[in-house]
Design a protein around this motif. Structure first.
Motif, PDB file in Angstrom:
ATOM      1  N   ILE A   1      41.450 -24.129  69.773  1.00 13.74           N
ATOM      2  CA  ILE A   1      40.400 -24.261  68.761  1.00 13.74           C
ATOM      3  C   ILE A   1      39.982 -25.723  68.600  1.00 13.74           C
ATOM      4  O   ILE A   1      38.797 -26.037  68.479  1.00 13.74           O
ATOM      5  N   ALA A   2      40.955 -26.631  68.612  1.00 11.80           N
ATOM      6  CA  ALA A   2      40.662 -28.058  68.453  1.00 11.80           C
ATOM      7  C   ALA A   2      39.766 -28.587  69.570  1.00 11.80           C
ATOM      8  O   ALA A   2      38.934 -29.475  69.354  1.00 11.80           O
ATOM      9  N   LEU A   3      39.923 -28.024  70.756  1.00  8.61           N
ATOM     10  CA  LEU A   3      39.095 -28.442  71.895  1.00  8.61           C
ATOM     11  C   LEU A   3      37.651 -27.950  71.783  1.00  8.61           C
ATOM     12  O   LEU A   3      36.776 -28.390  72.525  1.00  8.61           O
ATOM     13  N   GLY A   4      37.439 -27.004  70.867  1.00  7.03           N
ATOM     14  CA  GLY A   4      36.095 -26.478  70.671  1.00  7.03           C
ATOM     15  C   GLY A   4      35.722 -25.341  71.594  1.00  7.03           C
ATOM     16  O   GLY A   4      34.575 -24.890  71.601  1.00  7.03           O
ATOM     17  N   ASP A   5      36.697 -24.860  72.372  1.00  9.21           N
ATOM     18  CA  ASP A   5      36.397 -23.791  73.326  1.00  9.21           C
ATOM     19  C   ASP A   5      36.277 -22.421  72.661  1.00  9.21           C
ATOM     20  O   ASP A   5      35.551 -21.553  73.151  1.00  9.21           O
ATOM     21  N   TYR A   6      37.012 -22.221  71.573  1.00 11.42           N
ATOM     22  CA  TYR A   6      37.048 -20.914  70.922  1.00 11.42           C
ATOM     23  C   TYR A   6      36.966 -21.084  69.411  1.00 11.42           C
ATOM     24  O   TYR A   6      37.508 -22.043  68.856  1.00 11.42           O
ATOM     25  N   LYS A   7      36.334 -20.128  68.761  1.00 11.67           N
ATOM     26  CA  LYS A   7      36.220 -20.162  67.303  1.00 11.67           C
ATOM     27  C   LYS A   7      37.267 -19.276  66.643  1.00 11.67           C
ATOM     28  O   LYS A   7      37.970 -19.706  65.728  1.00 11.67           O
TER      29      LYS A   7
ATOM     30  N   MET B   1      36.141 -32.967  65.483  1.00 14.89           N
ATOM     31  CA  MET B   1      37.336 -32.179  65.804  1.00 14.89           C
ATOM     32  C   MET B   1      37.459 -31.001  64.852  1.00 14.89           C
ATOM     33  O   MET B   1      37.242 -31.135  63.654  1.00 14.89           O
ATOM     34  N   LYS B   2      37.788 -29.843  65.405  1.00 14.87           N
ATOM     35  CA  LYS B   2      38.007 -28.648  64.603  1.00 14.87           C
ATOM     36  C   LYS B   2      39.505 -28.423  64.383  1.00 14.87           C
ATOM     37  O   LYS B   2      40.331 -28.764  65.224  1.00 14.87           O
ATOM     38  N   TYR B   3      39.821 -27.844  63.224  1.00 16.08           N
ATOM     39  CA  TYR B   3      41.190 -27.473  62.900  1.00 16.08           C
ATOM     40  C   TYR B   3      41.316 -25.951  62.879  1.00 16.08           C
ATOM     41  O   TYR B   3      40.360 -25.252  62.532  1.00 16.08           O
ATOM     42  N   ALA B   4      42.479 -25.470  63.247  1.00 21.38           N
ATOM     43  CA  ALA B   4      42.729 -24.030  63.185  1.00 21.38           C
ATOM     44  C   ALA B   4      43.230 -23.656  61.793  1.00 21.38           C
ATOM     45  O   ALA B   4      44.117 -24.310  61.242  1.00 21.38           O
TER      46      ALA B   4
ATOM     47  N   GLY C   1      44.223 -26.495  57.545  1.00 19.25           N
ATOM     48  CA  GLY C   1      44.548 -26.128  58.899  1.00 19.25           C
ATOM     49  C   GLY C   1      45.782 -26.754  59.551  1.00 19.25           C
ATOM     50  O   GLY C   1      46.702 -27.267  58.943  1.00 19.25           O
ATOM     51  N   TYR C   2      45.741 -26.555  60.831  1.00 20.05           N
ATOM     52  CA  TYR C   2      46.803 -26.958  61.743  1.00 20.05           C
ATOM     53  C   TYR C   2      47.073 -28.451  61.630  1.00 20.05           C
ATOM     54  O   TYR C   2      46.162 -29.275  61.703  1.00 20.05           O
ATOM     55  N   LEU C   3      48.363 -28.787  61.470  1.00 15.44           N
ATOM     56  CA  LEU C   3      48.773 -30.185  61.365  1.00 15.44           C
ATOM     57  C   LEU C   3      49.464 -30.689  62.623  1.00 15.44           C
ATOM     58  O   LEU C   3      49.309 -31.847  62.992  1.00 15.44           O
ATOM     59  N   GLY C   4      50.258 -29.822  63.257  1.00 18.85           N
ATOM     60  CA  GLY C   4      50.978 -30.241  64.444  1.00 18.85           C
ATOM     61  C   GLY C   4      52.227 -29.412  64.658  1.00 18.85           C
ATOM     62  O   GLY C   4      52.528 -28.487  63.891  1.00 18.85           O
ATOM     63  N   SER C   5      52.965 -29.760  65.712  1.00 18.01           N
ATOM     64  CA  SER C   5      54.156 -28.994  66.054  1.00 18.01           C
ATOM     65  C   SER C   5      55.206 -29.898  66.696  1.00 18.01           C
ATOM     66  O   SER C   5      54.900 -30.999  67.159  1.00 18.01           O
TER      67      SER C   5
ATOM     68  N   LEU D   1      43.190 -16.757  63.594  1.00 14.78           N
ATOM     69  CA  LEU D   1      42.887 -18.144  63.285  1.00 14.78           C
ATOM     70  C   LEU D   1      41.411 -18.405  63.556  1.00 14.78           C
ATOM     71  O   LEU D   1      40.832 -17.820  64.492  1.00 14.78           O
ATOM     72  N   THR D   2      40.820 -19.283  62.770  1.00 17.85           N
ATOM     73  CA  THR D   2      39.418 -19.642  62.979  1.00 17.85           C
ATOM     74  C   THR D   2      39.238 -21.143  62.891  1.00 17.85           C
ATOM     75  O   THR D   2      40.080 -21.856  62.335  1.00 17.85           O
ATOM     76  N   ALA D   3      38.139 -21.634  63.445  1.00 17.95           N
ATOM     77  CA  ALA D   3      37.843 -23.059  63.421  1.00 17.95           C
ATOM     78  C   ALA D   3      37.402 -23.490  62.032  1.00 17.95           C
ATOM     79  O   ALA D   3      36.610 -22.818  61.371  1.00 17.95           O
ATOM     80  N   SER D   4      37.938 -24.631  61.588  1.00 20.20           N
ATOM     81  CA  SER D   4      37.636 -25.164  60.264  1.00 20.20           C
ATOM     82  C   SER D   4      37.429 -26.672  60.367  1.00 20.20           C
ATOM     83  O   SER D   4      37.978 -27.322  61.252  1.00 20.20           O
TER      84      SER D   4
END
Length: 327
Positions: free
Chosen positions: A130-136, A1-4, A176-180, A169-172
């Motif tokens: 980003i988490a889905l891996g579709d975009y960096k 899984m990628k994080y933003a 990163g992103y924790l939630g909303s 934002l970039t994939a890491s």
């Protein structure tokens, strides 16, 4: 899984300024000292004919790209958030894609409209892509040109200003992103807005002034004074972090005293809520990105490694969104 992960920012603000005194002479209402002391606004920025929403959005984006020497063709997705679009259709984002020179790589580009709650919502959408891996690399832009929709005859219009803010934002591999978290109550839909649309696009609609911003009934202060702490507590519980871990909160820059009250309610130091309304007025969808960029330039984000930063935005309709990132 990628994080933003947020890696860059940029802002654009028109150079033309209207002071509170100039506004008072125009509309024949006294707004000070209330606006300066309570709202935190002593002037507003007015875009000229060339400074259209897509122009301002593109300029903010270019500055975000230049800050990290990123080429436009490295952007995989562009999301523009605004409730003052250049046109109902096509979306501003497509024009911005072209203006920044990203069209050769053909990244997806689309608009979102959650009114002034756009800032946090766009970050949440981008992070999930980003988490889905579709975009960096994802470019999010908030842009506001509300002065174009004012009648210039009401005291409350002193709130509004024009501008744009952009984040990249970039994939890491690490947050990163924790939630909303978010909330919405559509029973307030008729209180405040620009009500020209498919059902009113006629002479009668123009005669009724539906193409202008209309304040029909004010929101109570409790909408944000109670709603923002509610969302902050929900966000901490959902994302498993404590108040001590909060490094900075970027609130919708709508009222200084409300932000101060919320920070007091939460037991947080006021300096953790960076405010820019005294510099740029209220810039709606753009304001939290502009605040982030301003805080970055002032060096306030330098020592926040490991801390959590939060974007908490509110918009008419109404909707409220909060999103958290680990620095």
């Amino acid at each position: 899984m990628k994080y933003a992960k947020i890696i860059s920012s940029g802002l654009y603000a028109p150079s033309k300024i209207m002071t509170n005194q100039e506004f008072e002479r125009l509309v024949h209402f006294t707004i000070d000292p209330y606006f300066t002391e309570q709202i935190g606004i002593n002037h507003r920025r007015l875009s000229n004919e060339e400074e259209t929403p897509t122009y301002m959005a593109a300029e903010a984006a270019k500055r975000a790209l230049a800050r990290i020497n990123m080429k436009p063709e490295e952007i995989d997705l562009i999301i523009v958030g605004t409730d003052t679009p250049e046109a109902i259709s096509p979306p501003d984002a497509a024009r911005v894609q072209y203006l920044i020179g990203a069209h050769k790589a053909e990244p997806l580009a689309f608009n979102v409209n959650a009114s002034c709650a756009n800032g946090a919502l766009l970050l949440d959408i981008a992070s999930r892509y980003i988490a889905l891996g579709d975009y960096k690399n994802v470019l999010v832009i908030g842009v506001y040109a509300m002065t174009k929709f004012l009648s210039w005859k009401y005291s409350w219009e002193a709130l509004f200003s024009d501008g744009a803010g952009a984040l990249i934002l970039t994939a890491s591999d690490e947050p990163g992103y924790l939630g909303s978290v978010a909330r919405c109550d559509g029973s307030w839909w008729y209180n405040w807005g620009i009500y020209m649309g498919a059902g009113t696009m006629n002479l009668q609609g123009f005669e009724r002034g539906l193409h202008k911003l209309d304040l029909r009934a004010a929101y109570p202060a409790t909408v944000n004074e109670e709603g923002w702490p509610l969302l902050l507590n929900r966000l901490m519980e959902k994302c498993n972090f404590s108040k001590d871990e909060i490094g900075m909160i970027f609130f919708t820059q709508v009222r200084k005293k409300t932000i101060q009250k919320v920070m007091e309610t939460m037991g947080l130091a006021e300096e953790k809520a960076h405010m820019i309304m005294h510099k740029y007025g209220y810039t709606g969808s753009a304001c939290v990105y502009m605040a982030y960029d301003d805080a970055f330039d002032e060096g306030k984000l330098n020592d926040l490694e490991g801390k959590v930063i939060i974007f908490l935005t509110s918009g008419v309709g109404y909707q409220q969104v909060a999103v958290a990132f680990r620095v």
